[in-house]
Design a protein around this motif. Structure first.
Motif, short mmCIF file in Angstrom:
data_model
loop_
_atom_site.label_atom_id
_atom_site.label_comp_id
_atom_site.label_asym_id
_atom_site.label_seq_id
_atom_site.Cartn_x
_atom_site.Cartn_y
_atom_site.Cartn_z
N ASP A 398 -8.75 9.69 1.84
CA ASP A 398 -9.28 9.41 0.52
C ASP A 398 -9.77 10.71 -0.11
O ASP A 398 -9.98 11.71 0.57
N GLU A 414 -9.81 5.70 -3.57
CA GLU A 414 -9.28 5.02 -2.39
C GLU A 414 -7.76 5.18 -2.33
O GLU A 414 -7.03 4.69 -3.20
N ASN A 415 -7.29 5.86 -1.30
CA ASN A 415 -5.86 6.10 -1.11
C ASN A 415 -5.15 4.78 -0.82
O ASN A 415 -5.50 4.08 0.11
#
Length: 418
Positions: A398, A414-415
């Protein structure tokens, strides 16, 4: 993504009867849906707020200060004059605002960094102040780790030799064995700007024992990174200077003996306004790689084979997409495809310009990068340094950063890779 639904007044439905009442209820429900306000409608990644309750968040620093295996944060709020610490609440709560404490109030803090300055096993914080303050401060941590969130347990003290001396920008705690005492690399800008080594033979809270050695004059120090550039087993200092006669990218070679001179090695970008760089050693070839943002919208990729002396080659690439002026860059495998990518932040990302984004490192082989992967959307104007960590525990990295102008504050994205 967050949204709001406007409440439908009960009297609007109670005034109707039978099927008419039901039809009006349905109409008002869909009208309510049309009033949803999406904070990140155009963003590819979800944004989570760690703290947005002050003004001018200016860079984050990570360390596991309470030894729970999770990265905690510290940052300085430049416009509010606050130094704050944030304890990671764990993966189940990490998407909410983090537990925080204000550990000191100073003037115009530009940076705050973790360092166990007295080597008592607890992480203190050193803040760097510019403006009218022009002083370095130490914020001494509580004696007990469980008191980290107790503001009264923190103590703030100025480093005497730094008082009203320079516009301090950043401090780099230099990794070294405990027997070497205290060693801090401090960078500043403007009048008297430069890089200095602050050291003391033994660790203690007696800050008057610190001595200063000037390593280099500078116009405006941005990056201060420690990296073993010559592979001799100690940490050298890699830096970027964005202004003045000596600007560019260079590294200072740590001498084998205390008190000896630090030799400067110039790398490049002498005609550029170089910002926050990143460095790595290529996992396959062992070559050194540096990527540095150069205003307004360029990245310069430096490479040197693992030899002595280092011989640098470079390529300059324009970021020709809807982005702000480049600010910081980090190497990372963002999409988990086994290949290296670059994460970039920007400033001046007004209107529909993107402030945080990523693209494959291989794109720097082209004269221009015309398409990027959006992280932040249009929200936010002035972003800062980048930290990378798997905050939600799902196996991908992230993106942690700060935003100053729109007061998004201390945030993380947030990845979506996992």
């Amino acid at each position: 993504m967050s949204f709001k639904i406007e409440k439908v007044p009960l009297e609007r439905t109670r005034s109707c009867r039978g099927g008419v009442e039901r039809r009006w209820a349905v109409v008002w429900f869909f009208l309510a849906l049309t009033t949803m306000t999406f904070d990140q409608a155009d963003a590819a990644w979800l944004r989570h707020t760690i703290d947005d309750t002050a003004r001018g968040a200016d860079g984050t620093r990570l360390a596991d200060v309470n030894r729970d295996g999770l990265p905690d944060l510290t940052t300085g709020w430049e416009e509010s004059g606050l130094i704050r610490v944030y304890l990671n609440p764990g993966t189940t709560q990490v998407k909410r605002p983090w537990p925080q404490v204000t550990i000191g109030q100073v003037g115009s803090p530009e940076d705050a960094v973790w360092v166990d300055l007295d080597q008592d096993g607890r992480q203190d914080v050193v803040s760097s102040c510019e403006g009218k303050t022009k002083t370095l401060f130490v914020h001494w941590a509580p004696r007990k780790t469980e008191e980290y969130l107790n503001a009264d347990a923190w103590q703030t003290a100025a480093i005497p030799l730094s008082r009203q001396r320079e516009s301090w920008m950043f401090v780099l705690p230099l990794a070294a064995p405990p027997e070497t005492g205290i060693r801090l690399i401090a960078g500043s800008k403007g009048e008297r700007g430069g890089i200095s080594l602050l050291s003391a033979a033994t660790p203690s809270r007696q800050l008057e024992r610190l001595q200063r050695k000037r390593l280099r004059d500078a116009g405006w120090i941005m990056s201060l990174r420690q990296f073993d550039m010559d592979r001799d087993g100690d940490q050298d200092v890699l830096a970027s200077d964005r202004k003045g006669e000596n600007r560019g990218i260079f590294w200072l070679e740590q001498p084998p003996a205390a008190g000896a001179a630090w030799k400067e090695h110039f790398i490049g970008a002498g005609d550029e306004e170089a910002m926050f760089l990143d460095v790595r050693r290529h996992p396959d070839t062992e070559a050194l790689e540096i990527v540095v943002p150069a205003k307004p919208r360029h990245l310069i990729h430096f490479r040197a084979a693992p030899q002595t002396p280092l011989a640098w080659q470079s390529r300059k690439t324009e970021i020709a997409a809807r982005v702000g002026r480049v600010k910081a860059v980090r190497f990372a495998d963002i999409d988990l495809d086994g290949r290296t990518d670059l994460v970039v932040t920007s400033e001046g990302a007004q209107q529909d310009l993107i402030g945080v984004y990523w693209f494959p490192l291989a794109e720097l082989q082209r004269p221009a990068v015309t398409a990027v992967n959006d992280i932040s959307g249009a929200a936010g104007v002035k972003f800062d340094r980048i930290d990378l960590a798997d905050l939600d525990g799902d196996g991908d990295l992230d993106v942690i950063t700060c935003e100053e102008s729109d007061n998004l504050g201390v945030i993380w994205y947030e990845n979506p890779a996992n």
